[in-house]
Design a protein around this motif. Structure first.
Motif, PDB file in Angstrom:
ATOM      1  N   ALA A   4       0.844  -1.195   0.000  1.00 24.74           N
ATOM      2  CA  ALA A   4       0.000   0.000   0.000  1.00 24.74           C
ATOM      3  C   ALA A   4       0.878   1.243   0.000  1.00 24.74           C
ATOM      4  CB  ALA A   4      -0.925  -0.019   1.216  1.00 24.74           C
ATOM      5  N   ALA A   5       0.323   2.340  -0.513  1.00 24.65           N
ATOM      6  CA  ALA A   5       1.114   3.558  -0.667  1.00 24.65           C
ATOM      7  C   ALA A   5       1.505   4.150   0.676  1.00 24.65           C
ATOM      8  CB  ALA A   5       0.337   4.582  -1.502  1.00 24.65           C
ATOM      9  N   GLY A   6       0.549   4.319   1.599  1.00 21.32           N
ATOM     10  CA  GLY A   6       0.834   4.935   2.888  1.00 21.32           C
ATOM     11  C   GLY A   6       1.481   3.956   3.839  1.00 21.32           C
ATOM     12  N   SER A   7       2.317   4.482   4.734  1.00 20.02           N
ATOM     13  CA  SER A   7       2.970   3.614   5.707  1.00 20.02           C
ATOM     14  C   SER A   7       1.969   2.998   6.673  1.00 20.02           C
ATOM     15  CB  SER A   7       4.012   4.415   6.505  1.00 20.02           C
ATOM     16  OG  SER A   7       3.403   5.512   7.175  1.00 20.02           O
ATOM     17  N   ASP A   8       0.825   3.666   6.907  1.00 17.59           N
ATOM     18  CA  ASP A   8      -0.180   3.144   7.820  1.00 17.59           C
ATOM     19  C   ASP A   8      -1.260   2.350   7.094  1.00 17.59           C
ATOM     20  OD1 ASP A   8       1.060   4.313   9.968  1.00 17.59           O
ATOM     21  OD2 ASP A   8      -0.075   6.181   9.801  1.00 17.59           O
ATOM     22  N   ALA A   9      -1.273   2.409   5.772  1.00 18.78           N
ATOM     23  CA  ALA A   9      -2.322   1.729   5.019  1.00 18.78           C
ATOM     24  C   ALA A   9      -1.932   0.284   4.751  1.00 18.78           C
ATOM     25  CB  ALA A   9      -2.574   2.459   3.691  1.00 18.78           C
ATOM     26  N   GLN A  10      -2.912  -0.606   4.770  1.00 18.21           N
ATOM     27  CA  GLN A  10      -2.651  -2.007   4.475  1.00 18.21           C
ATOM     28  C   GLN A  10      -3.593  -2.552   3.412  1.00 18.21           C
ATOM     29  OE1 GLN A  10      -1.794  -4.644   7.749  1.00 18.21           O
ATOM     30  NE2 GLN A  10      -1.652  -2.943   9.168  1.00 18.21           N
ATOM     31  N   VAL A  11      -4.529  -1.763   2.973  1.00 24.24           N
ATOM     32  CA  VAL A  11      -5.454  -2.191   1.936  1.00 24.24           C
ATOM     33  C   VAL A  11      -5.569  -1.074   0.904  1.00 24.24           C
ATOM     34  CG1 VAL A  11      -6.790  -3.782   3.348  1.00 24.24           C
ATOM     35  CG2 VAL A  11      -7.391  -1.367   3.334  1.00 24.24           C
ATOM     36  N   GLY A  12      -5.907  -1.457  -0.311  1.00 24.97           N
ATOM     37  CA  GLY A  12      -6.053  -0.459  -1.364  1.00 24.97           C
ATOM     38  C   GLY A  12      -6.744  -1.044  -2.562  1.00 24.97           C
ATOM     39  N   GLY A  13      -6.454  -0.495  -3.737  1.00 25.50           N
ATOM     40  CA  GLY A  13      -7.179  -0.874  -4.930  1.00 25.50           C
ATOM     41  C   GLY A  13      -6.488  -1.868  -5.830  1.00 25.50           C
ATOM     42  N   ASP A  14      -5.266  -2.271  -5.529  1.00 24.54           N
ATOM     43  CA  ASP A  14      -4.579  -3.281  -6.334  1.00 24.54           C
ATOM     44  C   ASP A  14      -5.015  -4.676  -5.876  1.00 24.54           C
ATOM     45  OD1 ASP A  14      -3.367  -1.081  -7.346  1.00 24.54           O
ATOM     46  OD2 ASP A  14      -1.319  -1.770  -7.025  1.00 24.54           O
ATOM     47  N   ASP A  55       1.824   5.484  -4.770  1.00 22.54           N
ATOM     48  CA  ASP A  55       0.653   4.740  -5.221  1.00 22.54           C
ATOM     49  C   ASP A  55       0.814   3.278  -4.794  1.00 22.54           C
ATOM     50  OD1 ASP A  55      -1.725   4.074  -6.396  1.00 22.54           O
ATOM     51  OD2 ASP A  55      -1.018   4.166  -8.463  1.00 22.54           O
ATOM     52  N   ASP A  56      -0.318   2.593  -4.644  1.00 23.85           N
ATOM     53  CA  ASP A  56      -0.247   1.170  -4.312  1.00 23.85           C
ATOM     54  C   ASP A  56       0.520   0.429  -5.407  1.00 23.85           C
ATOM     55  OD1 ASP A  56      -1.825   1.849  -2.193  1.00 23.85           O
ATOM     56  OD2 ASP A  56      -3.680   1.120  -3.081  1.00 23.85           O
ATOM     57  N   ALA A  57       1.237  -0.600  -5.011  1.00 25.85           N
ATOM     58  CA  ALA A  57       2.039  -1.381  -5.959  1.00 25.85           C
ATOM     59  C   ALA A  57       1.806  -2.860  -5.721  1.00 25.85           C
ATOM     60  CB  ALA A  57       3.524  -1.040  -5.809  1.00 25.85           C
ATOM     61  N   ALA A  58       1.676  -3.606  -6.811  1.00 24.57           N
ATOM     62  CA  ALA A  58       1.488  -5.051  -6.720  1.00 24.57           C
ATOM     63  C   ALA A  58       2.172  -5.718  -7.898  1.00 24.57           C
ATOM     64  CB  ALA A  58       0.005  -5.408  -6.693  1.00 24.57           C
ATOM     65  N   ALA A  59       2.514  -6.977  -7.730  1.00 23.52           N
ATOM     66  CA  ALA A  59       3.159  -7.743  -8.795  1.00 23.52           C
ATOM     67  C   ALA A  59       2.792  -9.209  -8.642  1.00 23.52           C
ATOM     68  CB  ALA A  59       4.676  -7.571  -8.763  1.00 23.52           C
ATOM     69  N   LEU A  60       2.820  -9.900  -9.764  1.00 25.02           N
ATOM     70  CA  LEU A  60       2.536 -11.336  -9.811  1.00 25.02           C
ATOM     71  C   LEU A  60       3.565 -11.957 -10.743  1.00 25.02           C
ATOM     72  CD1 LEU A  60       0.341 -13.174  -8.573  1.00 25.02           C
ATOM     73  CD2 LEU A  60      -0.951 -12.913 -10.682  1.00 25.02           C
ATOM     74  N   GLY A 108      13.088   5.200  -1.948  1.00 24.06           N
ATOM     75  CA  GLY A 108      13.432   5.453  -0.560  1.00 24.06           C
ATOM     76  C   GLY A 108      12.397   4.897   0.403  1.00 24.06           C
ATOM     77  N   GLY A 109      11.625   3.906  -0.061  1.00 24.89           N
ATOM     78  CA  GLY A 109      10.609   3.289   0.782  1.00 24.89           C
ATOM     79  C   GLY A 109       9.321   4.077   0.880  1.00 24.89           C
ATOM     80  N   ARG A 110       9.157   5.128   0.068  1.00 24.14           N
ATOM     81  CA  ARG A 110       7.956   5.971   0.124  1.00 24.14           C
ATOM     82  C   ARG A 110       7.212   5.878  -1.208  1.00 24.14           C
ATOM     83  NH1 ARG A 110      12.061   8.834   2.398  1.00 24.14           N
ATOM     84  NH2 ARG A 110      12.449   9.917   0.437  1.00 24.14           N
ATOM     85  N   LEU A 111       6.202   5.027  -1.266  1.00 25.16           N
ATOM     86  CA  LEU A 111       5.409   4.862  -2.477  1.00 25.16           C
ATOM     87  C   LEU A 111       4.331   5.933  -2.549  1.00 25.16           C
ATOM     88  CD1 LEU A 111       4.879   0.983  -2.482  1.00 25.16           C
ATOM     89  CD2 LEU A 111       6.378   2.294  -3.990  1.00 25.16           C
ATOM     90  N   LYS A 129      -8.331   5.413  -4.117  1.00 22.87           N
ATOM     91  CA  LYS A 129      -7.838   4.792  -2.905  1.00 22.87           C
ATOM     92  C   LYS A 129      -8.963   4.695  -1.891  1.00 22.87           C
ATOM     93  CE  LYS A 129      -3.291   6.965  -3.580  1.00 22.87           C
ATOM     94  NZ  LYS A 129      -2.611   5.746  -4.009  1.00 22.87           N
ATOM     95  N   GLY A 130      -8.644   4.124  -0.740  1.00 25.54           N
ATOM     96  CA  GLY A 130      -9.584   4.084   0.363  1.00 25.54           C
ATOM     97  C   GLY A 130     -10.546   2.922   0.288  1.00 25.54           C
ATOM     98  N   LEU A 131     -11.522   2.946   1.214  1.00 27.50           N
ATOM     99  CA  LEU A 131     -12.460   1.839   1.338  1.00 27.50           C
ATOM    100  C   LEU A 131     -13.359   1.703   0.115  1.00 27.50           C
ATOM    101  CD1 LEU A 131     -13.476   2.119   5.101  1.00 27.50           C
ATOM    102  CD2 LEU A 131     -11.917   0.489   4.033  1.00 27.50           C
ATOM    103  N   VAL A 132     -13.635   2.797  -0.577  1.00 25.54           N
ATOM    104  CA  VAL A 132     -14.462   2.711  -1.782  1.00 25.54           C
ATOM    105  C   VAL A 132     -13.742   1.894  -2.848  1.00 25.54           C
ATOM    106  CG1 VAL A 132     -15.688   4.012  -3.553  1.00 25.54           C
ATOM    107  CG2 VAL A 132     -15.537   4.921  -1.233  1.00 25.54           C
ATOM    108  N   ALA A 133     -12.425   2.114  -2.975  1.00 33.49           N
ATOM    109  CA  ALA A 133     -11.644   1.311  -3.921  1.00 33.49           C
ATOM    110  C   ALA A 133     -11.602  -0.145  -3.488  1.00 33.49           C
ATOM    111  CB  ALA A 133     -10.227   1.881  -4.034  1.00 33.49           C
ATOM    112  N   VAL A 134     -11.534  -0.395  -2.184  1.00 31.46           N
ATOM    113  CA  VAL A 134     -11.535  -1.769  -1.688  1.00 31.46           C
ATOM    114  C   VAL A 134     -12.856  -2.445  -2.025  1.00 31.46           C
ATOM    115  CG1 VAL A 134     -11.431  -3.197   0.388  1.00 31.46           C
ATOM    116  CG2 VAL A 134      -9.905  -1.238   0.151  1.00 31.46           C
ATOM    117  N   ASP A 135     -13.958  -1.711  -1.912  1.00 30.01           N
ATOM    118  CA  ASP A 135     -15.267  -2.270  -2.247  1.00 30.01           C
ATOM    119  C   ASP A 135     -15.324  -2.685  -3.719  1.00 30.01           C
ATOM    120  OD1 ASP A 135     -18.200  -2.705  -1.593  1.00 30.01           O
ATOM    121  OD2 ASP A 135     -18.378  -1.233  -3.203  1.00 30.01           O
ATOM    122  N   ALA A 136     -14.779  -1.860  -4.607  1.00 32.83           N
ATOM    123  CA  ALA A 136     -14.735  -2.212  -6.024  1.00 32.83           C
ATOM    124  C   ALA A 136     -13.814  -3.410  -6.259  1.00 32.83           C
ATOM    125  CB  ALA A 136     -14.273  -1.014  -6.849  1.00 32.83           C
TER     126      ALA A 136
END
Length: 344
Positions: free
Chosen positions: A131-141, A331-336, A326-329, A162-169
């Motif tokens: 997740a982009a924020g250091s405190d965030a653990q969920v997002g849209g990826d 935007d959310d990032a994901a890979a497979l 530098g460890g500061r994203l 971002k946020g819970l609305v993106a998680v809902d989608a």
């Protein structure tokens, strides 16, 4: 250590300055400084130390007529220490609430993004989500890998926003994918299923949020089929480096009726022995450093001798991404990552 360094400097300054300069009241700042990072017990100890230090200064150099009497200093020191202890308790309660919220967020992430099986459908699989924020653990990826009657099917996607609305989608799209991959023989039909599900959510909520996704169907021997829904192209990684695979752009999920001018097609590709397939979201390819330069994914993967080890490819992407940003994203990032097991 800052409060005690501050206390030591105040003590030294008290003894090296003249009699007309009295710095003993400065040690009253020690308990509030301790309260920033420690519990109420440590605050009480620091208050006792500060109080004893002031008494020592008074004994060594009694106050001049008209100065602050010792009783006033004791009462003031007790009040400061008590207020600092209450502040420390309030901070601890706030930290507990934050930990509880983070625990809930981690549970949501584990429910939405199930752990990837390391070996499934005859392929080795690995991936990550940050997740982009250091405190965030969920997002849209989002991502998923499921073994179906039609082969191993994977998806990597990115919901806008971002946020819970993106998680809902995200939940809507993952639910549609998990249902469609067992029902539809054609991966193109899976993409349309996901689009219809997101479109229904748009109509029900009024939220016109869309998403990109790359659907991959893997068959024995390295035969792959891709359906690209406006997503970042995948990469083929081997010992010689990484090269981007060119795919039709397709249309954005949730907007097929508006933007899709030509039928979606499934593009075939053969994954060679000793190579891995890497798919990422734009949080990886568009990550910037302090100079606002984009992350060079291909350059980060070249010269490392990476081959059919998804975990090694994933770790190389993560390491390069952390070094670049530098460890500061932003935007959310994901890979497979997908690869055939090495033959023995």
């Amino acid at each position: 250590m800052v409060p005690w360094v501050f206390w030591g400097l105040a003590v030294v300054a008290e003894f090296v300055t003249g009699a007309d300069v009295r710095l003993s009241p400065v040690v009253a700042a020690v308990p509030p400084l301790v309260a920033i990072a420690h519990g109420w017990r440590a605050v009480a100890v620091s208050g006792a130390v500060a109080w004893g230090t002031q008494l020592l200064f008074v004994w060594a150099a009694p106050p001049q007529p008209g100065g602050v009497d010792p009783l006033t200093r004791v009462v003031a020191m007790a009040g400061i220490t008590l207020a600092s202890a209450f502040a420390s308790l309030a901070r601890r309660r706030g930290e507990e609430r934050v930990r509880h919220i983070r625990s809930l967020a981690g549970g949501v992430q584990r429910a939405v993004l199930r752990p990837l099986p390391p070996l499934t459908g005859g392929y080795r699989v690995s991936g990550f989500y940050r997740a982009a924020g250091s405190d965030a653990q969920v997002g849209g990826d989002f991502y998923e890998a499921l073994e179906t009657p039609y082969g191993l099917r994977l998806v990597l996607g990115d919901v806008c926003g971002k946020g819970l609305v993106a998680v809902d989608a995200t939940v809507t799209l993952l639910g549609a994918f998990r249902e469609a991959v067992y029902r539809e023989a054609d991966p193109v039909a899976v993409a349309h299923w996901m689009d219809r599900s997101l479109a229904r959510r748009q109509a029900a909520t009024g939220d016109r949020r869309f998403a990109t996704a790359l659907i991959v169907e893997a068959h024995p021997g390295g035969r792959l089929r891709f359906v690209n829904c406006g997503h970042v192209p995948p990469w083929c990684v081997d010992e010689d480096g990484a090269r981007e695979l060119k795919l039709p752009h397709g249309g954005l999920l949730g907007l097929f009726d508006d933007v899709l001018r030509e039928p979606l097609v499934a593009v075939e590709h053969t994954l060679a022995p000793g190579a891995s397939l890497l798919t990422v979201t734009d949080g990886v390819t568009e990550a910037r450093d302090a100079r606002r330069e984009f992350y060079d994914l291909g350059g980060a993967l070249s010269g490392q001798g990476l081959g059919p080890c998804p975990v090694a490819v994933k770790d190389a992407v993560l390491t390069g991404l952390a070094h670049h940003t530098g460890g500061r994203l932003s935007d959310d990032a994901a890979a497979l990552v997908l690869a055939l097991p090495e033959s023995r």
